[in-house]
Design a protein around this motif. Sequence first.
Motif, short mmCIF file in Angstrom:
data_model
loop_
_atom_site.label_atom_id
_atom_site.label_comp_id
_atom_site.label_asym_id
_atom_site.label_seq_id
_atom_site.Cartn_x
_atom_site.Cartn_y
_atom_site.Cartn_z
N GLY A 1 -4.82 2.37 -1.85
CA GLY A 1 -3.37 2.39 -1.73
C GLY A 1 -2.61 2.01 -2.97
N LYS A 2 -3.30 1.90 -4.12
CA LYS A 2 -2.58 1.58 -5.35
C LYS A 2 -1.76 2.77 -5.81
N ARG B 1 1.98 1.86 -6.38
CA ARG B 1 2.39 0.62 -5.71
C ARG B 1 3.08 -0.34 -6.67
N LEU C 1 -1.63 -2.79 7.49
CA LEU C 1 -2.03 -1.41 7.22
C LEU C 1 -1.74 -0.50 8.42
N ALA D 1 0.83 -1.21 0.00
CA ALA D 1 0.00 0.00 0.00
C ALA D 1 0.86 1.25 0.00
#
Length: 306
Positions: free
Chosen positions: A161-162, A283, A91, A60
């Motif tokens: 989170g890409k 990412r 995370l 992420a």
Amino acid sequence: MAISASMVKELRESTGAGMMDCKKALTQANGDLEKAVEILREKGLAAAAKKAGRIAAEGAVVAFVNEDSKVASLVEVNCETDFVAANDEFLGFANKVAEIAANSNATTVEELSAEKCDGESTIDEVRTALVAKLGENMTVRRFVRFSVENGAIQSYIHAAGKIGVLVQLGCENNSPVLLEVAKDVAMHIAAVNPLFLDSSAVDAETLEKEREIYRVQAQNEGKPANIVEKMVEGRVKKYLKEVCLVEQVFVKNPDFTITKYLEEKSKEVGATITIEKFARFERGEGIEKKEENFAEEVQRQMNVGK
């Protein structure tokens, strides 16, 4: 027995465990390297060693922005699978790293990894323990830290989170509009992926490389020599509009460039708004993922024992 830095380094390289864990294990083992390895294995910390070479291209991109939007960070933390990338502990670790990065003077991943994470353990030690617990290699890959006195910083995280973006604006007037503008620009950057802030940020090598490409293109089209250079400069200008953020067409309003959008918002705020810098992390970009061939894997298994 005195524990030397070289002993700690050797144990760390052979096990993948954190520096302080290695030192404690060597102290407990009175300097016996093999015994120290056993101690680390017993604690589950040496398990990270076998996973250290595995490719971590999932994970992420996370951001941290402080309360007054004057200090912020963007961090990419990687793991091996999207399953672990969605894990709350993973995370939580990534977000903690981002918070520490925003408040740290570290300039490299190594320096950041040595920062305290929970008062006792360092970021790297917490990472190593999490590798052992979740069973996947994990890395803190990269980070940036922004800070501004007159202006505001805003983040935008896309697709869980890409892609992550930080934008730093400069402005003499403090207005809530700045956060709106920074968010709009950050979303534009996530979508369009500009390579440079403006034309002054484009290095000479890149420009010359583009010029040479356009020069050959024009020559291949059979254009006369006196026309070629005019065509080259025209295409370079077009290239700069495509790759420089302030010259790009604004995705939310195709009638505006980013520069025109900033000018309009500056009137609203009563002071000039400028984009001082930005960062965009995607990412896993640049990490070579291992492509598994199922047929080859079956064949390997069939050949075992032959």
